[in-house]
Scaffold this motif. Structure first.
Motif, short mmCIF file in Angstrom:
data_model
loop_
_atom_site.label_atom_id
_atom_site.label_comp_id
_atom_site.label_asym_id
_atom_site.label_seq_id
_atom_site.Cartn_x
_atom_site.Cartn_y
_atom_site.Cartn_z
N VAL A 102 -5.15 -25.67 -29.96
CA VAL A 102 -5.05 -24.96 -28.68
C VAL A 102 -3.98 -23.87 -28.79
O VAL A 102 -4.15 -22.76 -28.27
N GLN A 103 -2.90 -24.17 -29.49
CA GLN A 103 -1.83 -23.20 -29.70
C GLN A 103 -2.34 -21.96 -30.45
O GLN A 103 -2.01 -20.83 -30.08
N GLU A 125 -0.19 -28.73 -27.10
CA GLU A 125 -0.87 -27.52 -27.58
C GLU A 125 -1.32 -27.66 -29.04
O GLU A 125 -2.05 -26.82 -29.55
N GLU A 182 -4.52 -19.89 -28.11
CA GLU A 182 -3.70 -19.10 -27.18
C GLU A 182 -3.05 -17.92 -27.89
O GLU A 182 -2.95 -16.83 -27.33
#
Lengths: 276, 276
Positions: free
Chosen positions: A38-39, B34, A42
């Motif tokens: 997810v990092q 994340e 983003e």
């Protein structure tokens, strides 16, 4: 020297305030677009310019995989892609490490020029790295070289990704280490040199990367189990596991066939024997 | 034996057709929500029952981190959480490996009972694993033990996660390996034993995990650089890097203070010296 990691939000604010160019080394995992964190997703969406080293050989497949990742995870297309011509690397050089260093310096100079001309002050650039930037990849060192040269002021950040080693373990459903044991991660060349000197009994778990010669064929009769994988994380993934003595010929043959069919091969393996 | 990995969608279909219980070992990365991969997030949302081993000590912080992950990534709350009481582990045992094995067998028996009573045929269970299930975690072995026992029919799958080792490298912005070099990943205990026998000159890059005694303090005067990190991936992350001789006392002191303040510590480090 104590460095306290800043939470992502502050880091973003600071970079804007400082008006410094930032380059991210983003680990995108080994092949499958689902492997991005997810990092990383983003981060992709904060990028103004992706710098891409223009490869030969396996380039077409990599280009397609990169496009698939951007299409899926940064659909807004608010970024530009800038190609950086890749210097030719002397793969026959006897002084392997020196050859890699020369090649990296040339790459750094070319990337530096691209950053200077294509990225505005305060802009965010990125290099997508297959697997994890921390494992057998030169991007971090290239960015360090640019920072040492001091021609362009630069901040940089590394975003980890799932490496092919981790996929190898996950897809074979085995741990990389035995209980309370250690693991050696090594390129094939270095393992070959180690074998010539004799392998210490305490070395029981070895992950081998970048092994063009399948050094494991020299380990028959020593009680090793092997977990081998090619094109890990892609639709073409192939796994072979078993007692080394029993399956190593199958691995040699499969590897040759795959390489002929596709034009290139990317594989790794885990060797394991009982701890003494 | 050639095992071809099935694409995720087919794997889902097959499990439903077979009506077999599935248990996923999902690597959720080291601390920060994340760090989950897209694959892990999708897996979370397929899960009917999360099995959680009920820990002592550091349990409260871990519980909170787990809740944060589920709240963020599986907001539908279509799952149940089932606690599995954790057997007490004999950490003073001289036979460390045997103690771990006994403890794992007891854990396996308890998880087996929980799967049998709480997961319906064709249901998907999961165990969330901090970091990567392939590195210094017992979940894969526990699932193997259940499958060997054969009391419950079970399919299982491993989903890799970003390990604390990877965060250590990423946040220090250094690669884990030197150019064409190898890396040893080792628990502190084993490094201590290795040092007692003498460290081979060819060992230049060492990642040390699970080191209660900071074995690195015994490596003064040997040209090592150290990259140390505690609570990696969390808001409490602390990093220290430098020449070992210069910073190791600072690391010892910082580690003691952090441990006192929080009640527990989780740290790791990379040792590096020039390749010969």
């Amino acid at each position: 020297m104590v460095i306290k990691q800043l939470p992502g939000v502050w880091w973003g604010v600071l970079c804007t305030v400082w008006d410094v160019r930032t380059v991210l080394a983003i680990g995108v995992g080994a092949g499958d677009p689902e492997l991005l964190t997810v990092q990383a997703v983003e981060a992709l969406n904060r990028v103004d310019v992706f710098f891409v080293f223009d490869k030969g050989e396996s380039g077409a497949d990599l280009d397609e995989a990169r496009r698939a990742i951007l299409l899926r995870h940064a659909p807004g297309e608010k970024y530009r892609v800038v190609e950086v011509p890749d210097p030719r690397r002397d793969r026959q050089a006897s002084a392997y490490t020196a050859a890699v260093t020369d090649w990296r310096d040339e790459r750094a100079a070319r990337l530096e020029r691209a950053i200077e001309t294509e990225l505005t002050d305060g802009g965010v650039g990125a290099i997508l790295v297959w697997g994890d930037p921390a494992l057998y990849d030169g991007t971090i060192r290239i960015l360090d070289t640019i920072i040492e040269r001091g021609v362009v002021e630069l901040d940089h950040r590394v975003i980890p990704g799932i490496s092919s080693i981790q996929l190898l373990a996950a897809h074979h459903r085995v741990p990389l280490n035995q209980v309370a044991g250690s693991v050696v991660v090594t390129p094939g060349r270095l393992l070959a040199r180690q074998l010539a000197r004799g392998l210490d009994d305490t070395v029981t778990d070895i992950v081998v990367m970048l092994d063009a010669e399948l050094v494991c064929t020299r380990l028959r009769g020593q009680g090793f189990t092997i977990y081998w994988g090619a094109y890990l994380g892609s639709d073409d993934e192939v796994l072979i596991a078993g007692e080394l003595d029993q399956v190593v010929d199958d691995i040699v043959r499969t590897r040759r066939e795959l390489r002929e069919r596709k034009g290139w091969i990317m594989d790794s393996y885990l060797l394991r024997r009982a701890r003494t």
